[in-house]
Write a protein that holds these residues in place. Structure first.
Motif, PDB file in Angstrom:
ATOM      1  N   LYS A   1       0.957  -1.081  -0.077  1.00 22.28           N
ATOM      2  CA  LYS A   1       0.277   0.296  -0.136  1.00 22.28           C
ATOM      3  C   LYS A   1       0.972   1.120  -0.055  1.00 22.28           C
ATOM      4  CE  LYS A   1      -3.658  -2.444   0.553  1.00 22.28           C
ATOM      5  NZ  LYS A   1      -4.774  -2.643  -0.366  1.00 22.28           N
ATOM      6  N   VAL A   2       0.197   1.868  -0.523  1.00 22.25           N
ATOM      7  CA  VAL A   2       0.680   3.407  -0.213  1.00 22.25           C
ATOM      8  C   VAL A   2       0.550   4.011   1.282  1.00 22.25           C
ATOM      9  CG1 VAL A   2       1.021   6.064  -1.973  1.00 22.25           C
ATOM     10  CG2 VAL A   2       1.004   3.640  -3.024  1.00 22.25           C
ATOM     11  N   THR A   3       1.464   4.642   1.609  1.00 22.07           N
ATOM     12  CA  THR A   3       0.657   5.461   2.987  1.00 22.07           C
ATOM     13  C   THR A   3       0.879   6.940   2.233  1.00 22.07           C
ATOM     14  OG1 THR A   3       2.525   4.537   3.922  1.00 22.07           O
ATOM     15  CG2 THR A   3       2.041   6.125   4.736  1.00 22.07           C
ATOM     16  N   TYR A   4       1.977   7.739   1.724  1.00 28.43           N
ATOM     17  CA  TYR A   4       2.129   9.136   1.397  1.00 28.43           C
ATOM     18  C   TYR A   4       2.739   8.930  -0.010  1.00 28.43           C
ATOM     19  CZ  TYR A   4       2.122  10.167   5.987  1.00 28.43           C
ATOM     20  OH  TYR A   4       2.209  10.632   7.623  1.00 28.43           O
ATOM     21  N   THR A   5       2.105  10.307  -1.204  1.00 23.54           N
ATOM     22  CA  THR A   5       2.907  10.414  -2.438  1.00 23.54           C
ATOM     23  C   THR A   5       3.259  11.969  -1.851  1.00 23.54           C
ATOM     24  OG1 THR A   5       1.303   9.014  -3.808  1.00 23.54           O
ATOM     25  CG2 THR A   5       2.646  10.548  -4.319  1.00 23.54           C
ATOM     26  N   VAL A   6       4.085  12.638  -2.339  1.00 25.79           N
ATOM     27  CA  VAL A   6       4.698  13.921  -1.677  1.00 25.79           C
ATOM     28  C   VAL A   6       5.096  14.579  -3.110  1.00 25.79           C
ATOM     29  CG1 VAL A   6       6.099  15.071  -0.256  1.00 25.79           C
ATOM     30  CG2 VAL A   6       5.181  13.173   0.313  1.00 25.79           C
ATOM     31  N   VAL A   7       4.912  15.875  -3.554  1.00 23.99           N
ATOM     32  CA  VAL A   7       5.668  16.022  -4.620  1.00 23.99           C
ATOM     33  C   VAL A   7       5.386  17.778  -3.806  1.00 23.99           C
ATOM     34  CG1 VAL A   7       4.942  18.096  -6.268  1.00 23.99           C
ATOM     35  CG2 VAL A   7       4.028  14.924  -6.434  1.00 23.99           C
ATOM     36  N   ASP A   8       6.928  17.963  -4.214  1.00 21.57           N
ATOM     37  CA  ASP A   8       7.879  19.222  -3.658  1.00 21.57           C
ATOM     38  C   ASP A   8       7.647  19.146  -2.223  1.00 21.57           C
ATOM     39  OD1 ASP A   8       8.988  19.959  -6.198  1.00 21.57           O
ATOM     40  OD2 ASP A   8       7.335  20.975  -7.139  1.00 21.57           O
ATOM     41  N   GLY A   9       8.181  18.536  -1.316  1.00 25.06           N
ATOM     42  CA  GLY A   9       7.891  18.431  -0.123  1.00 25.06           C
ATOM     43  C   GLY A   9       6.472  18.056   0.715  1.00 25.06           C
ATOM     44  N   ARG A  10       4.848  18.009  -0.360  1.00 28.74           N
ATOM     45  CA  ARG A  10       4.300  18.486  -0.080  1.00 28.74           C
ATOM     46  C   ARG A  10       3.633  16.884  -0.820  1.00 28.74           C
ATOM     47  NH1 ARG A  10       1.255  21.169  -3.375  1.00 28.74           N
ATOM     48  NH2 ARG A  10       3.620  21.229  -4.917  1.00 28.74           N
ATOM     49  N   ILE A  11       2.891  16.817   0.351  1.00 31.76           N
ATOM     50  CA  ILE A  11       1.614  15.637   0.714  1.00 31.76           C
ATOM     51  C   ILE A  11      -0.016  16.005  -0.186  1.00 31.76           C
ATOM     52  CG2 ILE A  11      -0.279  13.923   1.728  1.00 31.76           C
ATOM     53  CD1 ILE A  11       2.275  14.069   4.327  1.00 31.76           C
ATOM     54  N   VAL A  12       0.352  15.214  -1.387  1.00 35.23           N
ATOM     55  CA  VAL A  12      -0.586  15.106  -2.445  1.00 35.23           C
ATOM     56  C   VAL A  12      -1.208  14.078  -2.387  1.00 35.23           C
ATOM     57  CG1 VAL A  12       1.052  17.237  -4.233  1.00 35.23           C
ATOM     58  CG2 VAL A  12       0.655  14.038  -4.441  1.00 35.23           C
ATOM     59  N   TYR A  13      -1.389  12.766  -1.842  1.00 40.76           N
ATOM     60  CA  TYR A  13      -2.003  11.822  -1.274  1.00 40.76           C
ATOM     61  C   TYR A  13      -1.695  11.065  -0.545  1.00 40.76           C
ATOM     62  CZ  TYR A  13      -4.201   7.225  -1.843  1.00 40.76           C
ATOM     63  OH  TYR A  13      -4.186   5.780  -1.111  1.00 40.76           O
ATOM     64  N   LYS A  14      -2.427  10.960   0.175  1.00 42.10           N
ATOM     65  CA  LYS A  14      -2.435  10.302   1.714  1.00 42.10           C
ATOM     66  C   LYS A  14      -3.402   9.224   1.846  1.00 42.10           C
ATOM     67  CE  LYS A  14      -2.454  11.148   7.065  1.00 42.10           C
ATOM     68  NZ  LYS A  14      -2.695  12.142   7.980  1.00 42.10           N
ATOM     69  N   ASN A  15      -3.090   8.156   2.333  1.00 39.34           N
ATOM     70  CA  ASN A  15      -4.010   6.749   1.653  1.00 39.34           C
ATOM     71  C   ASN A  15      -5.007   6.574   3.773  1.00 39.34           C
ATOM     72  OD1 ASN A  15      -5.264   3.973   2.854  1.00 39.34           O
ATOM     73  ND2 ASN A  15      -3.424   2.761   2.175  1.00 39.34           N
ATOM     74  N   ARG A  16      -6.120   7.152   3.138  1.00 33.23           N
ATOM     75  CA  ARG A  16      -6.851   7.568   4.403  1.00 33.23           C
ATOM     76  C   ARG A  16      -7.185   5.867   5.407  1.00 33.23           C
ATOM     77  NH1 ARG A  16      -6.742  12.490   3.943  1.00 33.23           N
ATOM     78  NH2 ARG A  16      -7.627  13.567   1.930  1.00 33.23           N
ATOM     79  N   CYS A  17      -6.918   5.257   4.829  1.00 31.45           N
ATOM     80  CA  CYS A  17      -6.778   4.065   5.777  1.00 31.45           C
ATOM     81  C   CYS A  17      -5.655   4.248   6.860  1.00 31.45           C
ATOM     82  CB  CYS A  17      -6.320   2.574   5.421  1.00 31.45           C
ATOM     83  SG  CYS A  17      -7.651   2.444   3.943  1.00 31.45           S
ATOM     84  N   LYS A  18      -4.973   4.926   6.644  1.00 26.83           N
ATOM     85  CA  LYS A  18      -3.638   5.115   8.307  1.00 26.83           C
ATOM     86  C   LYS A  18      -4.070   6.247   8.798  1.00 26.83           C
ATOM     87  CE  LYS A  18       0.168   3.593   7.466  1.00 26.83           C
ATOM     88  NZ  LYS A  18       0.679   2.220   8.093  1.00 26.83           N
ATOM     89  N   GLU A  19      -5.083   7.159   8.746  1.00 24.01           N
ATOM     90  CA  GLU A  19      -5.360   8.003   9.177  1.00 24.01           C
ATOM     91  C   GLU A  19      -6.381   7.069  10.978  1.00 24.01           C
ATOM     92  OE1 GLU A  19      -8.002  10.600   7.126  1.00 24.01           O
ATOM     93  OE2 GLU A  19      -6.338  11.620   6.285  1.00 24.01           O
TER      94      GLU A  19
END
Length: 524
Positions: free
Chosen positions: A506-524
């Motif tokens: 599973k992907v936890t985060y996708t980060v572009v230029d230091g900003r989280i642009v995708y976050k796995n909601r299951c991890k919240e």
């Protein structure tokens, strides 16, 4: 404002196994890597990885982003296993649409059928009154019903266009269009509006981010009306949001038009090489071969352009200081374009790109290694249709199918992509395919196992390789000082887990230029 990323395993991808304890990010750049103790005094905030694993941001080196969005919008038939199932799915959709509308199915692979047979034109016409096209998984062949054929003015008397085939049996249309012939329909469908393009693009970017991708090299500028239409969509959806990085190839038919626009580039939207299709694909037996197909002995496929035309296109690119990226699948196609590249090389320090490079032998490998050429591979291609390709090419020739290790061993720059919508643009699927060379769930040693590569080499295809192929490896593709803060954060370590589990990570985060642009909601 500097953020310290720490609390997990951080792979730099600079060399095998190299990790750092922490990464300091400011203004979208990596300003330092090292220990927590040394870097924390310089941080204003901490991003705790919570035991997850960070890599340089994964990039798909070859896909069609808007086309992938279309697949998300329309009927996905890639998992259909029989002609009857295909017809039933489309019939259900066509009963709900107006006669003036278009029904589009994407991903047909008849080699998955017990009897690998396309529907007849009569069977397509019986499904309903709307316009219908079905795109084969290779996207070099479509099926069209009579209404869609009539829309394009295609009749029994219409000759095949240069670089394409209007299929006929005894002078009668079958509904099958190959390569350039299919553009007579798909490039002119009336629903391709700015709103349609933007919706497809937005759907695609959201999906790609969920796979951990921070960017992609895409070719979309000649299929959706004048090139300014897709460019405006990329400006509005990608550039404005600054959450994904797109490198656009420019189809040769619109290359000069785009040059005249003098479009400006940004970190989120770049304009790259001239794109040329040299041949078709194995699926429709249009990939150009030195020797005939084993199951169609009067057919060697086809070259889309003459050598003289290719020379003109390449010289045009050179006049603009640009490199060339070519779709070349068959061995004749590869040989043909390499001869043109040798005669008209790019500027010092530049490399041209061979996309797919699907069938090689020793002499082609040597020619590739002797030129300023990089190779854009799709590792998943070894999975889907290998059995059908083996039947078409024969055992001996098929030993050169979908090389990887042979290319790397010769020092070539190799990047990894999906060619989405042809394959699922999940880089973990590509990494698994590159390492195992088999389908998910299979247990054999792999198709052409001599071409398997290591896990590090496979991850490198989507990080360092994707940056090298566009001459950005000094600022992208690694976790090092001065590089962009683009990261893919996964729940598990791709270098340590059981190989069979890689596609499910599973992907936890996708980060572009230091900003989280995708976050796995299951991890919240």
């Amino acid at each position: 404002m500097a953020t310290l990323w720490t609390g997990g395993t951080i792979y730099t991808m600079a060399q095998v196994g190299e990790t750092v304890e922490a990464v300091l990010v400011e203004d979208g750049k990596i300003v330092a890597t090292g220990s927590v103790d040394s870097l924390s005094p310089h941080a204003t905030s901490i991003q705790d990885l919570q035991g997850n694993v960070m890599y340089p941001g994964f990039v798909d080196s070859h896909l069609h982003i808007i086309g992938y969005g279309e697949k998300l919008k329309h009927i996905d038939v890639s998992n259909v296993r029989s002609k009857d199932e295909l017809l039933a799915i489309i019939r259900e959709r066509m009963t709900d649409v107006h006669a003036d509308q278009w029904v589009i199915a994407i991903g047909l692979n008849e080699t998955q059928f017990e009897v690998p047979m396309f529907p007849t034109l009569a069977e397509l016409d019986a499904l309903g009154e709307a316009h219908l096209i079905i795109k084969r998984s290779c996207h070099h062949l479509i099926l069209a019903n009579s209404k869609a054929l009539a829309f394009a003015g295609i009749t029994n008397d219409t000759p095949s266009p240069e670089g394409g085939v209007i299929d006929k049996v005894n002078g009668q249309l079958t509904g099958v269009l190959k390569d350039a012939a299919l553009y007579m329909i798909v490039n002119h469908m009336p629903h391709i509006t700015p709103e349609y393009i933007e919706d497809a693009l937005e759907k695609a970017v959201v999906s790609l981010q969920s796979y951990g991708l921070v960017g992609g090299h895409s070719e979309d500028l000649s299929y959706y009306g004048p090139p300014i239409q897709p460019i405006k969509a990329f400006r509005k959806i990608v550039e404005a949001q600054q959450s994904f990085k797109v490198h656009l190839l420019q189809h040769h038919t619109v290359f000069e038009e785009i040059a005249e626009m003098q479009e400006t580039a940004s970190p989120y939207l770049e304009f790259g090489a001239m794109k040329i299709f040299i041949d078709g694909a194995f699926g429709g037996r249009t990939a150009a071969l030195r020797q005939p197909y084993c199951d169609e002995l009067d057919n060697c496929g086809m070259l889309v352009h003459s050598t003289e035309q290719l020379q003109e296109y390449v010289q045009l690119a050179r006049q603009h200081g640009q490199t060339v990226a070519v779709h070349a699948i068959g061995d004749l196609a590869i040989e043909t374009i390499l001869e043109v590249f040798a005669a008209y090389p790019p500027r010092e320090g530049q490399v041209d790109r061979v996309i797919h490079c699907s069938l090689v032998n020793e002499d082609l490998l040597e020619k590739l290694a002797s030129l300023p050429v990089a190779v854009d591979m799709q590792p998943q291609f070894v999975q889907g249709e290998y059995a059908a390709e083996l039947a078409r090419l024969g055992e001996e020739r098929a030993q050169g199918l979908h090389p990887l290790k042979s290319l790397l061993d010769r020092g070539l720059v190799v990047a990894g992509g999906s060619d989405a919508p042809i394959e699922v643009p999940n880089p973990l699927y590509g990494i698994y395919a590159a390492v195992t060379r088999r389908n998910f769930g299979e247990t054999h040693d792999g198709y052409n196992p001599q071409e398997k590569i290591s896990r590090f080499e496979a991850v490198r295809l989507y990080t360092v390789g994707a940056a090298q192929i566009i001459a950005q490896d000094h600022v992208r593709g690694k976790i090092e000082k001065g590089y962009t803060a683009d990261f893919t954060v996964l729940e598990e370590d791709l270098f340590k887990i059981d190989i069979e589990n890689i596609p499910q990570v599973k992907v936890t985060y996708t980060v572009v230029d230091g900003r989280i642009v995708y976050k796995n909601r299951c991890k919240e």
